[in-house]
Design a protein around this motif. Sequence first.
Motif, short mmCIF file in Angstrom:
data_model
loop_
_atom_site.label_atom_id
_atom_site.label_comp_id
_atom_site.label_asym_id
_atom_site.label_seq_id
_atom_site.Cartn_x
_atom_site.Cartn_y
_atom_site.Cartn_z
N ALA A 156 40.77 11.63 112.31
CA ALA A 156 39.79 11.42 111.24
C ALA A 156 38.59 12.33 111.49
O ALA A 156 37.88 12.18 112.48
CB ALA A 156 39.34 9.96 111.21
N ILE A 157 38.42 13.33 110.63
CA ILE A 157 37.25 14.21 110.73
C ILE A 157 36.09 13.47 110.07
O ILE A 157 36.05 13.31 108.84
CB ILE A 157 37.50 15.56 110.05
N ASN A 158 35.15 13.01 110.88
CA ASN A 158 34.08 12.16 110.40
C ASN A 158 32.83 12.96 110.01
O ASN A 158 32.70 14.12 110.37
CB ASN A 158 33.73 11.13 111.50
N LYS A 159 31.94 12.28 109.29
CA LYS A 159 30.65 12.84 108.84
C LYS A 159 30.85 13.98 107.84
O LYS A 159 30.03 14.91 107.76
CB LYS A 159 29.81 13.31 110.03
N CYS A 160 31.93 13.90 107.06
CA CYS A 160 32.21 14.94 106.08
C CYS A 160 31.22 14.94 104.92
O CYS A 160 31.19 15.89 104.13
CB CYS A 160 33.64 14.79 105.55
N ASP A 161 30.43 13.87 104.82
CA ASP A 161 29.39 13.84 103.78
C ASP A 161 28.24 14.78 104.10
O ASP A 161 27.50 15.20 103.20
CB ASP A 161 28.85 12.41 103.61
N ILE A 162 28.08 15.15 105.39
CA ILE A 162 26.97 16.04 105.77
C ILE A 162 27.45 17.31 106.47
O ILE A 162 26.65 18.20 106.74
CB ILE A 162 25.97 15.30 106.69
N ALA A 163 28.74 17.41 106.75
CA ALA A 163 29.27 18.57 107.47
C ALA A 163 29.39 19.78 106.54
O ALA A 163 29.70 19.64 105.36
CB ALA A 163 30.62 18.25 108.07
N GLU A 164 29.13 20.97 107.09
CA GLU A 164 29.31 22.21 106.34
C GLU A 164 30.80 22.47 106.14
O GLU A 164 31.61 22.26 107.06
CB GLU A 164 28.69 23.38 107.10
N PRO A 165 31.20 22.94 104.95
CA PRO A 165 32.62 23.20 104.67
C PRO A 165 33.28 24.13 105.70
O PRO A 165 34.43 23.91 106.09
CB PRO A 165 32.60 23.84 103.28
N ILE B 214 47.20 6.27 118.00
CA ILE B 214 45.91 6.80 118.45
C ILE B 214 45.14 7.29 117.23
O ILE B 214 45.67 8.07 116.43
CB ILE B 214 46.10 7.95 119.46
N LEU B 215 43.90 6.83 117.09
CA LEU B 215 43.02 7.32 116.04
C LEU B 215 41.93 8.17 116.70
O LEU B 215 41.06 7.65 117.40
CB LEU B 215 42.39 6.15 115.27
N TYR B 216 42.03 9.47 116.50
CA TYR B 216 41.12 10.42 117.14
C TYR B 216 40.02 10.77 116.14
O TYR B 216 40.28 11.37 115.10
CB TYR B 216 41.92 11.66 117.54
N VAL B 217 38.79 10.35 116.44
CA VAL B 217 37.65 10.60 115.55
C VAL B 217 36.89 11.82 116.05
O VAL B 217 36.42 11.85 117.19
CB VAL B 217 36.72 9.37 115.49
N ILE B 218 36.76 12.82 115.19
CA ILE B 218 36.05 14.05 115.52
C ILE B 218 34.82 14.16 114.62
O ILE B 218 34.89 13.92 113.41
CB ILE B 218 36.94 15.29 115.32
N ASP B 219 33.70 14.50 115.21
CA ASP B 219 32.47 14.75 114.46
C ASP B 219 32.60 16.08 113.74
O ASP B 219 32.63 17.15 114.35
CB ASP B 219 31.29 14.77 115.44
N SER C 252 29.14 9.86 120.29
CA SER C 252 28.43 10.01 119.01
C SER C 252 29.30 10.59 117.90
O SER C 252 28.78 11.12 116.92
CB SER C 252 27.17 10.88 119.18
N ALA C 253 30.62 10.46 118.01
CA ALA C 253 31.49 10.93 116.94
C ALA C 253 31.52 9.96 115.76
O ALA C 253 31.97 10.31 114.67
CB ALA C 253 32.91 11.14 117.47
N GLY C 254 31.06 8.72 115.99
CA GLY C 254 31.03 7.72 114.92
C GLY C 254 32.15 6.70 115.00
O GLY C 254 32.48 6.03 114.02
#
Length: 311
Positions: free
Chosen positions: A130-139, A99-104, A26-28
């Motif tokens: 790639a730090i994903n879901k940055c549109d909803i993640a807390e800073p 390697i593309l490492y996707v982190i939620d 579920s990291a996207g």
Amino acid sequence: MLLYPYLEEFSHDMKSATVTVIGRPSAGKSTLLNTICGMKVSITAKTPQTTRNRIKGIYTDQRGQLVFVDTPGYHISGKEMNKRLQNETLEALKETDIILYVIDGTRKGELEEKEISSIINATGGKCVVAINKCDIAEPDRIKETISFIEENLPSAEVLEISAKEDEGVDELLIKLFALSDEGELLYDDNAYTDQPLEFRISEIIREKTISELKDEMPHVIFVEVSDIEYSEEENEVWIRAFINVERDSQKGIVVGKGGENIRRIRKESFKEIKRIFPSSRLNLDLRVKAVKNWRSDKVILDKIFNELNAR
């Protein structure tokens, strides 16, 4: 005919690379792959570990070609099914350029993130995080994630993105092409996946079944396309497929009261499969059957995991 007319002229300067996408469930990852390719390549759902195979998505532009390999969410568990999923990821890492490492970005790094970092470091290869879901993640959470990466993957390139909102994805592609070597296209310039037709259809049906059943029993389902028939005279396509569960009692959940669930699954599957056969009359015959304890059956698991990857 080339999709990008300048590819032929500048082919000697073009780049190509295989990019394996790794991350926790579920990291996207699948959402990112679909966003990049502009087409549905890998199915998505709120349920973790929806992806079961190594799925290829192909992106081509005037810079060259990136072949993305989406992998199952990496989850630590001793169950046979999960061991197969882990192996899919580890095998993909053996044959990759980047390697593309996707982190939620909304979740705190846990044991899986530590293990994934160790696996990446052991390869000694190029890595982009790639730090994903940055549109909803807390800073503050994003800062924690960056600190985690700096500590555990100090040589990795780090970008902040939102796969769902298509934010930061162009910057990610720039970075991936910068890390790629010069080379010929690996696939035709208008290809977006290399999946066999039967696999694409079965994945569409599985996605719609998971969406319909929500969290009731998504992991006990596998879909088998038993038959595809073409009639050129009638301009017609017949597809027969089985939604398989583990127990007879689960068949009723898939079918639903008065057949309402299976009707909705068929309707939603039909709409998406129709895009594969836009000019043909489509007939989709969906059945439900029980295959006892299939998740522990080596023969069935071999079929599910090897059928796509052996081509």
